[in-house]
Design an enzyme around this catalytic site. Structure first.
Site, PDB file in Angstrom:
ATOM      1  N   ARG A  37       0.826  -1.215   0.000  1.00 54.28           N
ATOM      2  CA  ARG A  37       0.000   0.000   0.000  1.00 54.28           C
ATOM      3  C   ARG A  37       0.856   1.258   0.000  1.00 54.28           C
ATOM      4  NH1 ARG A  37      -4.970  -1.741   4.004  1.00 54.28           N
ATOM      5  NH2 ARG A  37      -6.286  -2.476   2.315  1.00 54.28           N
ATOM      6  N   LYS A 198     -19.063 -16.453   0.946  1.00 55.46           N
ATOM      7  CA  LYS A 198     -20.512 -16.440   1.096  1.00 55.46           C
ATOM      8  C   LYS A 198     -21.271 -15.790  -0.049  1.00 55.46           C
ATOM      9  CE  LYS A 198     -20.396 -15.895   6.118  1.00 55.46           C
ATOM     10  NZ  LYS A 198     -20.574 -14.727   6.979  1.00 55.46           N
ATOM     11  N   GLY A 351      -9.131  -7.414  -1.363  1.00 57.67           N
ATOM     12  CA  GLY A 351      -9.402  -8.401  -0.320  1.00 57.67           C
ATOM     13  C   GLY A 351      -8.710  -9.716  -0.587  1.00 57.67           C
ATOM     14  N   GLY A 374     -13.576  -4.037   0.303  1.00 52.77           N
ATOM     15  CA  GLY A 374     -14.951  -3.545   0.395  1.00 52.77           C
ATOM     16  C   GLY A 374     -15.233  -2.492  -0.668  1.00 52.77           C
TER      17      GLY A 374
HETATM   18  P1  ADP Z   1     -12.987 -11.154   0.772  1.00 50.90           P
HETATM   19  O1  ADP Z   1     -11.996 -11.414   1.866  1.00 50.90           O
HETATM   20  O2  ADP Z   1     -12.372 -10.609  -0.458  1.00 50.90           O
HETATM   21  O3  ADP Z   1     -14.198 -10.425   1.256  1.00 50.90           O
HETATM   22  P2  ADP Z   1     -14.492 -13.546   0.985  1.00 50.90           P
HETATM   23  O4  ADP Z   1     -14.468 -13.302   2.452  1.00 50.90           O
HETATM   24  O5  ADP Z   1     -15.784 -13.529   0.287  1.00 50.90           O
HETATM   25  O6  ADP Z   1     -13.514 -12.579   0.272  1.00 50.90           O
HETATM   26  O7  ADP Z   1     -13.856 -14.963   0.649  1.00 50.90           O
HETATM   27  C1  ADP Z   1     -12.585 -15.357   1.043  1.00 50.90           C
HETATM   28  C2  ADP Z   1     -12.610 -16.609   1.844  1.00 50.90           C
HETATM   29  O8  ADP Z   1     -13.421 -17.600   1.260  1.00 50.90           O
HETATM   30  C3  ADP Z   1     -11.234 -17.214   1.940  1.00 50.90           C
HETATM   31  O9  ADP Z   1     -10.762 -17.055   3.241  1.00 50.90           O
HETATM   32  C4  ADP Z   1     -11.455 -18.692   1.577  1.00 50.90           C
HETATM   33  O10 ADP Z   1     -10.795 -19.572   2.457  1.00 50.90           O
HETATM   34  C5  ADP Z   1     -12.951 -18.844   1.706  1.00 50.90           C
HETATM   35  N1  ADP Z   1     -13.444 -19.947   0.889  1.00 50.90           N
HETATM   36  C6  ADP Z   1     -13.253 -20.158  -0.414  1.00 50.90           C
HETATM   37  N2  ADP Z   1     -13.824 -21.303  -0.819  1.00 50.90           N
HETATM   38  C7  ADP Z   1     -14.395 -21.849   0.270  1.00 50.90           C
HETATM   39  C8  ADP Z   1     -15.133 -23.058   0.512  1.00 50.90           C
HETATM   40  N3  ADP Z   1     -15.390 -23.910  -0.483  1.00 50.90           N
HETATM   41  N4  ADP Z   1     -15.565 -23.295   1.752  1.00 50.90           N
HETATM   42  C9  ADP Z   1     -15.316 -22.407   2.751  1.00 50.90           C
HETATM   43  N5  ADP Z   1     -14.634 -21.267   2.598  1.00 50.90           N
HETATM   44  C10 ADP Z   1     -14.173 -20.987   1.368  1.00 50.90           C
END
Ligand code: ADP
Ligand code: MG
Length: 394
Positions: A37, A198, A351, A374
Site C-alpha cells: 500500500r 458467502k 481483499g 470492500g
Molecule cells: P474477501 O476477503 O475478499 O471479502 P471472501 O471473504 O468472500 O472474500 O472470501 C474469502 C474466503 O473464502 C477465503 O478465506 C477462503 O478460504 C474462503 N473460501 C473459499 N472457498 C471456500 C469453501 N469452499 N468453503 C469455505 N470457505 C471458502
C-alpha cells in the site's frame, strides 16, 4: 470523468494527500509485513514532488476509535516511506492543529510531511465539518489516492474535498479506470468470476452483473448454496440456508437475461480444513454427507481456465477454494494462471482475491489488482463511493 493530479499546476503549491497506509504488521512487532500500500502511492507522491509541490500526507492505521493509541502511531510507516522515496519525511503528532499548520507552512517544494493517524481524532470518522475545514487549511489542493477507504464518508476522504480543488491521485485514477471500465465499457465478452466464502456478500454484485456480464462463473464456498438450490446434496459444506431461494431465483433471472451462469461440475472435498488431510474429487451430485466442498474440482478448473482465457475481459471477486490451506488452492491457481496468461483485460477485486493472486506471484501479470476489498465490491455493485463522488468533475 474525475479531475486528476495531472490537471493541476502544482508549482509552489501544497497538496494534502489522503493515502491508505493501513499496512499489516508482523504480530506484536513494529515490522511492516506487507508494504504494497505504501509502494502503490509512491508514483503519486513523486509526481507531485516532481511538479514542485510540497506534500502533506494523511492516512489512518487500524481502528483507534477517535483517541490516540501509541501502538497505532505512524513511526514505522514514515520510516518505510522515507526509504522508498530516498528522502526525509517529516512527521507531526498532530493533524488538525497548530503544530501541523506550522510544519505544513514551512515545507519547501518537494518536501514531504506526514500527519499522525487521522483516526486518533473523533472528527475524522464523524466527518465533522470543522475538522474537515482544519485539514483543508493545511494545503492549497486535495488529492485522494486512498481507494481502499473511498467507500467511507470521513473528513479526510469526503468532507475535506468540499473545501479545496479536489482530484484523484494516480492510484485512485487507475482504480476508477479499470473498475469503471468493467461497468461502463468492458472489452467483450465480459466474464465475471465470483467465489469467496458467502453468497450473502455477493447479492448486490450478482444483481449488477446479471444482464451486464456476458458470462458468469461461480466457485468458492458460495457455490455450495447454488448447488443446493439446483437440488444437489452438499454434505457438510458451507450453506446459507436462507439464500437457497435467492440462488434459485438468480439462476432464473440470469437465464431470462441471457447471462449464462456456470456452476462447478466437480469439487474437491475433505472432512476437515487442514493441510495434508485426505481429499477426494467427486462430481457435484456425489458429495459425501460428512464432507465439505473446499475447492472446485480439476475438470471445473480446467473448463473455467480455458473459457476465461478466451474472453475480452474478466472481473474476478472471491477465490475458488480455501486457498490459504493447500491443496485447496489448486482451483484458484489454475484459473489465476489462465487469466494471467490469456490475452484478456483482468480486473481483480481486492481483499482475499488480491491476496490469493499475490500469494501465487501473479499480481504483476494482471491488468489491475484493486487495493480495496470492500471498496471494489461496492464499486462493482454500482454504488457511488463517497470518496470518489466528492472529487471535482471535469
Ligand atoms: P474477501 O476477503 O475478499 O471479502 P471472501 O471473504 O468472500 O472474500 O472470501 C474469502 C474466503 O473464502 C477465503 O478465506 C477462503 O478460504 C474462503 N473460501 C473459499 N472457498 C471456500 C469453501 N469452499 N468453503 C469455505 N470457505 C471458502
Ligand atoms: Mg472476507
Amino acid at each position: 470523468m474525475k479531475r486528476t493530479i495531472r490537471d493541476f499546476d502544482w508549482h509552489g503549491k501544497r497538496a494534502l494527500v489522503r493515502v491508505d497506509f493501513n499496512v499489516p504488521f508482523e504480530r506484536g512487532t513494529t515490522r511492516i509485513s506487507d508494504d504494497v500500500r505504501i509502494r502503490e502511492a509512491v508514483p503519486t507522491i513523486e509526481h507531485l514532488r516532481g511538479q514542485g509541490a510540497a506534500v502533506v500526507l494523511c492516512t489512518h492505521l487500524g481502528r483507534p476509535d477517535g483517541k490516540r493509541v501509541p501502538a497505532m502511531e505512524l513511526g514505522p510507516v514514515v520510516e518505510r516511506l522515507s526509504e522508498l522515496l530516498g528522502a526525509p519525511v517529516g512527521y507531526v503528532h498532530d493533524a488538525p492543529g497548530d503544530e501541523a499548520k506550522t510544519a505544513a507552512a514551512a515545507l519547501a517544494p518537494g518536501e514531504v510531511l506526514m500527519l499522525d493517524n487521522i483516526r486518533f481524532w473523533p472528527g475524522e470518522e464523524a466527518n465533522d465539518p470543522d475538522f474537515a475545514a482544519s485539514l483543508a487549511a493545511l494545503a492549497d489542493a486535495y488529492v485522494n489516492d486512498a481507494f481502499g477507504t473511498a467507500h467511507r464518508a470521513h473528513a479526510s476522504t469526503e468532507g475535506v474535498a468540499h473545501h479545496l480543488p479536489a482530484m484523484a491521485g494516480l492510484l485512485m485514477e487507475k482504480e476508477i479506470t479499470f473498475l469503471g471500465g468493467v461497468l461502463e465499457d468492458p472489452a467483450r465478452p465480459l466474464a465475471a468470476l465470483l467465489g469467496g466464502a458467502k453468497v450473502s456478500d455477493k447479492l448486490k454484485v450478482l444483481g449488477r452483473l446479471i444482464g451486464h456480464a456476458d458470462e458468469l462463473f461461480v466457485g468458492g464456498g458460495m457455490a455450495a448454496t447454488f448447488l443446493k438450490a439446483q437440488g444437489h446434496e452438499i454434505g457438510a459444506s458451507l450453506l446459507e440456508e436462507d439464500l437457497i431461494d435467492f440462488c434459485a431465483e438468480t439462476m432464473e433471472r440470469a437465464a431470462a437475461a441471457s447471462t449464462p451462469v456456470t456452476l462447478p461440475e466437480d469439487v474437491v472435498v475433505a472432512e476437515r480444513i487442514k493441510p495434508g488431510v485426505p481429499t477426494s474429487v467427486v462430481g457435484v451430485g456425489e458429495v459425501p454427507a460428512d464432507a465439505m466442498i473446499l475447492d472446485i474440482g480439476p475438470r471445473t478448473a480446467a473448463d473455467y481456465a480455458q473459457r476465461l482465457a478466451a474472453v475480452g475481459s474478466v472481473v474476478w471477486n472471491g477465490p475458488m477454494g480455501v486457498f490459504e490451506v493447500p491443496p485447496f488452492d489448486e482451483g484458484t491457481r489454475t484459473v489465476a494462471d489462465a487469466i494471467a496468461s490469456g490475452n484478456v483485460v483482468s480486473v481483480i477485486g481486492g481483499g482475499s482475491t488480491a491476496e490469493a493472486v499475490a500469494h501465487l506471484g501473479l499480481a504483476d501479470r494482471m491488468s489491475h489488482v484493486s487495493t480495496g476489498g470492500g471498496a471494489s465490491l461496492e464499486f462493482l455493485e454500482g454504488k457511488e463511493l463517497p470518496g470518489v463522488a466528492a472529487l471535482d468533475d471535469v
